[in-house]
Enzyme design. Structure first.
Site, PDB file in Angstrom:
ATOM      1  N   ASN A  20       0.857  -1.183   0.000  1.00 40.06           N
ATOM      2  CA  ASN A  20       0.000   0.000   0.000  1.00 40.06           C
ATOM      3  C   ASN A  20       0.900   1.243   0.000  1.00 40.06           C
ATOM      4  OD1 ASN A  20       0.794   0.540   2.638  1.00 40.06           O
ATOM      5  ND2 ASN A  20      -1.040  -0.362   3.555  1.00 40.06           N
ATOM      6  N   LEU A  52      -4.098   1.983  -3.200  1.00 37.12           N
ATOM      7  CA  LEU A  52      -4.139   3.396  -2.820  1.00 37.12           C
ATOM      8  C   LEU A  52      -5.420   3.750  -2.065  1.00 37.12           C
ATOM      9  CD1 LEU A  52      -2.901   4.663  -6.313  1.00 37.12           C
ATOM     10  CD2 LEU A  52      -1.541   4.577  -4.225  1.00 37.12           C
ATOM     11  N   ASP A  62     -15.973  -1.093   7.777  1.00 34.85           N
ATOM     12  CA  ASP A  62     -14.780  -1.707   8.389  1.00 34.85           C
ATOM     13  C   ASP A  62     -13.820  -2.085   7.256  1.00 34.85           C
ATOM     14  OD1 ASP A  62     -12.865  -3.140   9.732  1.00 34.85           O
ATOM     15  OD2 ASP A  62     -14.236  -4.591  10.635  1.00 34.85           O
ATOM     16  N   GLY A 112      -7.327  -5.069   1.966  1.00 32.12           N
ATOM     17  CA  GLY A 112      -6.087  -5.312   1.213  1.00 32.12           C
ATOM     18  C   GLY A 112      -5.897  -6.799   0.936  1.00 32.12           C
ATOM     19  N   ASP A 113      -6.260  -7.631   1.907  1.00 27.79           N
ATOM     20  CA  ASP A 113      -6.116  -9.090   1.726  1.00 27.79           C
ATOM     21  C   ASP A 113      -7.086  -9.600   0.670  1.00 27.79           C
ATOM     22  OD1 ASP A 113      -4.243  -9.022   3.781  1.00 27.79           O
ATOM     23  OD2 ASP A 113      -5.785  -9.335   5.307  1.00 27.79           O
TER      24      ASP A 113
HETATM   25  O1  RIB Z   1      -4.975  -7.390   7.033  1.00 25.49           O
HETATM   26  C1  RIB Z   1      -5.823  -7.554   8.125  1.00 25.49           C
HETATM   27  C2  RIB Z   1      -5.212  -8.494   9.124  1.00 25.49           C
HETATM   28  O2  RIB Z   1      -4.040  -7.906   9.647  1.00 25.49           O
HETATM   29  C3  RIB Z   1      -6.083  -8.777  10.315  1.00 25.49           C
HETATM   30  O3  RIB Z   1      -6.942  -9.871  10.102  1.00 25.49           O
HETATM   31  C4  RIB Z   1      -5.074  -9.005  11.434  1.00 25.49           C
HETATM   32  O4  RIB Z   1      -5.015 -10.313  11.889  1.00 25.49           O
HETATM   33  C5  RIB Z   1      -3.730  -8.541  10.882  1.00 25.49           C
HETATM   34  O5  RIB Z   1      -2.887  -9.557  10.602  1.00 25.49           O
END
Ligand code: RIB
Length: 290
Positions: free
Chosen positions: A179, A212, A237, A242-243
């Site tokens: 990021n 971004l 939330d 990003g994940d």
């Molecule tokens: O990217 C989010 C994650 O970052 C959360 O789930 C937390 O566990 C941290 O690792």
């Protein structure tokens, strides 16, 4: 071919707060919930939701069986997750009414990964297989070196950023996902194009995916610079966005979709994720993207 994710699993303690706790302040919260998380686990679930075959390798503690069960429910192969003594990794996450988060991370079992664990997993991998890693697990430098020797295609999400990232063998990485904050720390630049240009001048073969936030994302390699605007949604939330982006992007990238398509699908998935609470629990299925 499956994607191997050697990554973290965490228990997320999530506190809904009026604002982030200030130095010296004791802050009562509106609510407290426990969710599955960890960048590794979230990304494995996002990969699987996006239709990829995923193998997750890593470690949890004695309190972490439910995290492994959850991955299995999402059809992730968990044969290379070890359950050891001591606690799993956990995160204490404050979430404000605007949906912003602030995270304190305890590594726990994620930091007990040894070079022997790495050897076991890498020996099981096949040349040309994708390996996804984040910066939440131990023995990372060794893992990247061994994966490169084996001919794996390495994707590194350099999150969370720490001083050790600069000492990793980044020249072995095919795709670096960061990021803005991480990019600025890595390069000393703040403008998105300057961040990607600096990285590409140091690593000519690299592909960079720079997220971004509300401004979308920028993909850059030696021949292309492709921008993707964000979708406007009402975020409650942002944890795990990003994940989600990483998992959906990589699932499509690994199937040779165009970068434009990978960016579009990842952006749509992340935009749904931020409208829900939690990290892993907020990741949409591919069918929800419309
Ligand atoms: O990217 C989010 C994650 O970052 C959360 O789930 C937390 O566990 C941290 O690792």
């Amino acid at each position: 071919m499956s994607i191997l994710n050697f990554g973290s699993c965490c228990i997320d303690n999530v506190y809904a707060v009026p604002h982030f706790a200030q130095p010296g302040e004791t802050l009562p919260c509106y609510s407290y919930e426990v969710h599955p998380g960890g960048k590794g686990l979230n990304q494995s679930i996002a990969l699987a939701a996006s239709g990829a075959a995923v193998r997750h390798a890593g470690r949890v503690g004695t309190d972490g069986q439910w995290l492994v069960d959850l991955l299995r429910e999402h059809k992730v192969d968990t044969s290379f997750i070890q359950i050891g003594d001591g606690p799993s990794g956990h995160a204490n996450i404050q979430v404000t009414p605007e949906g912003e988060n602030s995270i304190v991370l305890f590594g726990g079992a994620n930091q007990n990964i040894t070079p022997e664990d790495v050897d076991l997993v890498i020996n099981s991998a096949t040349e040309g297989e994708f390996l996804l890693v984040q910066n939440e697990t131990s023995s990372l430098s060794y893992l990247i070196e061994q994966a490169a020797k084996k001919g794996l295609r390495i994707v590194f999400n350099a999150a969370p950023m720490t001083s050790t990232v600069n000492s990793l063998p980044l020249s072995s990485i095919e795709l670096l996902i960061i990021n803005e904050t991480e990019g600025a720390e890595l390069t000393g630049r703040t403008a998105p194009e300057e961040i990607t240009d600096t990285l590409l001048s140091n690593y000519q073969e690299l592909k960079v995916l720079l997220t971004l936030g509300a401004e979308g994302a920028l993909f850059a390699d030696s021949g292309n610079r492709i921008k993707q605007p964000a979708l406007q949604v009402n975020a409650i939330d942002t944890t795990g966005a990003g994940d989600t982006f990483t998992g959906f992007f990589l699932a499509h990238y690994s199937r040779d979709h165009s970068i434009e398509d990978c960016l579009k699908v990842a952006t749509k998935a992340a935009s749904i994720c931020v409208t829900r609470k939690g990290a892993a629990t907020s990741i949409p299925e591919l069918s929800e993207l419309g």
